[in-house]
Each structure stands twice: as C-alpha cells, then as structure tokens.
Design a protein around this motif. Sequence first.
Motif, PDB file in Angstrom:
ATOM      1  N   SER A 171       0.848  -1.188   0.000  1.00 57.70           N
ATOM      2  CA  SER A 171       0.000   0.000   0.000  1.00 57.70           C
ATOM      3  C   SER A 171       0.884   1.238   0.000  1.00 57.70           C
ATOM      4  CB  SER A 171      -0.922   0.009   1.220  1.00 57.70           C
ATOM      5  OG  SER A 171      -0.175   0.001   2.428  1.00 57.70           O
TER       6      SER A 171
ATOM      7  N   GLY B 130       0.540   5.810   0.154  1.00 57.48           N
ATOM      8  CA  GLY B 130      -0.255   7.026   0.241  1.00 57.48           C
ATOM      9  C   GLY B 130       0.287   8.077  -0.700  1.00 57.48           C
TER      10      GLY B 130
ATOM     11  N   LYS C  83      -5.627  13.716  -0.292  1.00 55.16           N
ATOM     12  CA  LYS C  83      -4.907  12.522   0.154  1.00 55.16           C
ATOM     13  C   LYS C  83      -5.624  11.278  -0.377  1.00 55.16           C
ATOM     14  CE  LYS C  83      -2.698  14.430   4.237  1.00 55.16           C
ATOM     15  NZ  LYS C  83      -1.499  14.715   3.483  1.00 55.16           N
TER      16      LYS C  83
ATOM     17  N   MET D 202      -4.967   6.838  -1.262  1.00 54.67           N
ATOM     18  CA  MET D 202      -4.142   5.669  -0.974  1.00 54.67           C
ATOM     19  C   MET D 202      -4.439   4.595  -2.001  1.00 54.67           C
ATOM     20  SD  MET D 202      -6.408   3.218   0.571  1.00 54.67           S
ATOM     21  CE  MET D 202      -5.323   2.294   1.574  1.00 54.67           C
TER      22      MET D 202
ATOM     23  N   ASN E 134      -8.006   8.770   1.111  1.00 54.25           N
ATOM     24  CA  ASN E 134      -7.392   8.415   2.404  1.00 54.25           C
ATOM     25  C   ASN E 134      -8.142   9.145   3.521  1.00 54.25           C
ATOM     26  OD1 ASN E 134      -5.804   7.809   4.581  1.00 54.25           O
ATOM     27  ND2 ASN E 134      -3.973   8.816   3.821  1.00 54.25           N
ATOM     28  N   ARG E 135      -9.331   8.625   3.825  1.00 56.00           N
ATOM     29  CA  ARG E 135     -10.189   9.268   4.830  1.00 56.00           C
ATOM     30  C   ARG E 135     -11.131   8.207   5.403  1.00 56.00           C
ATOM     31  NH1 ARG E 135     -15.068  12.088   5.146  1.00 56.00           N
ATOM     32  NH2 ARG E 135     -14.903  14.037   6.312  1.00 56.00           N
TER      33      ARG E 135
ATOM     34  N   PRO F 123      -7.174  10.672   8.282  1.00 54.15           N
ATOM     35  CA  PRO F 123      -6.383   9.769   7.437  1.00 54.15           C
ATOM     36  C   PRO F 123      -6.291   8.388   8.095  1.00 54.15           C
ATOM     37  CG  PRO F 123      -5.294  11.897   7.625  1.00 54.15           C
ATOM     38  CD  PRO F 123      -6.449  11.893   8.618  1.00 54.15           C
ATOM     39  N   LEU F 124      -6.160   7.361   7.277  1.00 49.63           N
ATOM     40  CA  LEU F 124      -6.174   5.985   7.778  1.00 49.63           C
ATOM     41  C   LEU F 124      -4.881   5.562   8.456  1.00 49.63           C
ATOM     42  CD1 LEU F 124      -7.924   4.555   4.635  1.00 49.63           C
ATOM     43  CD2 LEU F 124      -8.910   4.548   6.934  1.00 49.63           C
ATOM     44  N   GLU F 125      -3.746   6.128   8.043  1.00 47.59           N
ATOM     45  CA  GLU F 125      -2.455   5.619   8.518  1.00 47.59           C
ATOM     46  C   GLU F 125      -1.839   6.514   9.581  1.00 47.59           C
ATOM     47  OE1 GLU F 125      -0.830   8.486   5.400  1.00 47.59           O
ATOM     48  OE2 GLU F 125      -2.724   7.781   6.164  1.00 47.59           O
TER      49      GLU F 125
ATOM     50  N   PHE G  31      -1.085   1.048   5.403  1.00 50.96           N
ATOM     51  CA  PHE G  31      -2.542   1.040   5.347  1.00 50.96           C
ATOM     52  C   PHE G  31      -3.153  -0.333   5.599  1.00 50.96           C
ATOM     53  CE2 PHE G  31      -1.285   4.680   2.802  1.00 50.96           C
ATOM     54  CZ  PHE G  31      -2.145   5.665   3.269  1.00 50.96           C
TER      55      PHE G  31
ATOM     56  N   CYS H 254      -7.643   1.147   9.657  1.00 51.20           N
ATOM     57  CA  CYS H 254      -7.578   2.525  10.144  1.00 51.20           C
ATOM     58  C   CYS H 254      -6.825   2.516  11.466  1.00 51.20           C
ATOM     59  CB  CYS H 254      -8.968   3.135  10.325  1.00 51.20           C
ATOM     60  SG  CYS H 254      -8.887   4.817  10.988  1.00 51.20           S
TER      61      CYS H 254
END
Length: 105
Positions: free
Chosen positions: A15, A17, A24, A26, A39-40, A47-49, A55, A65
């Motif tokens: 993965s 980003g 953002k 991914m 990326n939300r 953001p997930l990361e 990710f 997440c």
Amino acid sequence: MKFLCNSAELPDNGSRGFDLDGRKVMAVRRAGQAYVYVNRCPHRGVPLEWQPDQFLDPSASLIHCATHGALFLIENGECVAGPCAGQFLTALDSREDEQGLWVEL
C-alpha cells in the motif's frame, strides 16, 4: 487523469499514500489488481495511517484505520469491523497501463 506511480512502486500486498493537489489518496495492490481510495476514514474523517504507506493490517488482507481499528475490504472499501461497520471508503476510478497507475480525481 493524474499519474500516481509506476506499477513496480506498488507491489502485491502493498500500500502507498499520495498527496495529489492537496487530496490525500491511498492505493493497495492485491492479486495483481490496484485499488485506489480517498485516504479518509468514514468514521471520523481522519487519514487511515499513522506511519507513511502503512494502510494494511498485519496479514495484509484488510485495509486498517490506525486511529480506531476499523477494518475495510481491499476490493470494495466496505468496513467489516470497527466503529463504521457497513460504511465504505470512497473509491476512486483508476486505470493501469505500461506507464503505471492513474487516478481520476
């Protein structure tokens, strides 16, 4: 369409980003297929990361997440565990050619 990366820069079960014009996104590759999402997290809009390009869960089979532990299917972005179960990541149209991976914003 916007260029994301060369195909080799997104390995299988990997993965990454990206920041495209302030958005953002991914990308995840599974079984040779690339999937691209905003990326939300649908739970809190974060953001997930926590760390760059991280990710996936430890088994690399689900998108994870880092904030509240929600887990999402790679293939369609559906949350299958966590506070936003039943909700979806926002998928982005993408294509891959000999140059690499492209996304429609």
